[in-house]
Design a protein around this motif. Structure first.
Motif, short mmCIF file in Angstrom:
data_model
loop_
_atom_site.label_atom_id
_atom_site.label_comp_id
_atom_site.label_asym_id
_atom_site.label_seq_id
_atom_site.Cartn_x
_atom_site.Cartn_y
_atom_site.Cartn_z
N UNK A 45 0.82 -1.21 0.00
CA UNK A 45 0.00 0.00 0.00
C UNK A 45 0.85 1.26 0.00
N UNK A 46 2.00 1.22 0.68
CA UNK A 46 2.88 2.38 0.72
C UNK A 46 3.37 2.81 -0.66
N UNK A 47 3.47 1.86 -1.59
CA UNK A 47 3.98 2.18 -2.91
C UNK A 47 2.94 2.38 -3.99
N UNK A 48 1.67 2.23 -3.65
CA UNK A 48 0.63 2.28 -4.69
C UNK A 48 0.48 3.65 -5.34
N UNK A 49 0.53 4.71 -4.56
CA UNK A 49 0.37 6.06 -5.14
C UNK A 49 1.48 6.35 -6.14
N UNK A 50 2.71 6.03 -5.79
CA UNK A 50 3.83 6.26 -6.70
C UNK A 50 3.71 5.37 -7.93
N UNK A 51 3.27 4.14 -7.75
CA UNK A 51 3.09 3.21 -8.86
C UNK A 51 2.06 3.76 -9.84
N UNK A 52 0.94 4.26 -9.31
CA UNK A 52 -0.11 4.82 -10.16
C UNK A 52 0.42 6.05 -10.90
N UNK A 53 1.14 6.91 -10.19
CA UNK A 53 1.71 8.11 -10.79
C UNK A 53 2.68 7.75 -11.91
N UNK A 54 3.57 6.82 -11.64
CA UNK A 54 4.57 6.41 -12.63
C UNK A 54 3.92 5.79 -13.86
N UNK A 55 2.77 5.15 -13.68
CA UNK A 55 2.05 4.52 -14.79
C UNK A 55 1.17 5.52 -15.54
N UNK A 56 1.09 6.74 -15.02
CA UNK A 56 0.25 7.75 -15.66
C UNK A 56 -1.23 7.58 -15.36
N UNK A 57 -1.56 6.90 -14.28
CA UNK A 57 -2.95 6.69 -13.87
C UNK A 57 -3.25 7.60 -12.69
N UNK A 58 -4.40 8.24 -12.72
CA UNK A 58 -4.80 9.13 -11.63
C UNK A 58 -5.34 8.30 -10.47
N UNK A 59 -4.84 8.56 -9.28
CA UNK A 59 -5.37 7.89 -8.08
C UNK A 59 -6.77 8.42 -7.84
N UNK A 60 -7.69 7.51 -7.51
CA UNK A 60 -9.09 7.88 -7.37
C UNK A 60 -9.50 8.14 -5.93
N UNK A 61 -8.64 7.94 -4.97
CA UNK A 61 -9.00 8.18 -3.57
C UNK A 61 -9.55 6.96 -2.89
N UNK A 62 -9.35 6.89 -1.59
CA UNK A 62 -9.77 5.72 -0.81
C UNK A 62 -11.23 5.76 -0.46
N UNK A 63 -11.83 4.60 -0.44
CA UNK A 63 -13.22 4.45 0.01
C UNK A 63 -13.23 4.58 1.52
N UNK A 64 -14.21 5.25 2.04
CA UNK A 64 -14.35 5.39 3.50
C UNK A 64 -15.52 4.53 3.94
N UNK A 65 -15.23 3.61 4.85
CA UNK A 65 -16.28 2.72 5.37
C UNK A 65 -16.86 3.24 6.66
#
Length: 65
Positions: A45-65
């Motif tokens: 999980x710590x690396x997902x934001x950077x992974x998405x950024x590097x892939x050119x995908x916009x992070x959509x934000x976390x779901x709040x339960x």
């Protein structure tokens, strides 16, 4: 053990990067999620934001339960 997940219920895989548009995980990572240790999940999980950024995908934000 933590049940925390990056899933935001937007389960679509980008055909180019093979990453989920919602969480940034690959299908093998999603499939293994329940068998990962808490430390493995947190490290991923710590690396997902950077992974998405590097892939050119916009992070959509976390779901709040």
């Amino acid at each position: 053990m933590s049940q925390d997940t990056p899933c935001i219920a937007v389960c679509m895989i980008d055909p180019k990067t093979k990453l989920c548009f919602g969480c940034g995980r690959t299908l093998p990572e999603i499939a293994r999620w329940g068998r990962m240790s808490a430390d493995e999940r947190l490290a991923l999980m710590d690396g997902l934001a950077a992974r998405m950024h590097d892939a050119g995908l916009a992070a959509m934000g976390r779901r709040r339960d």
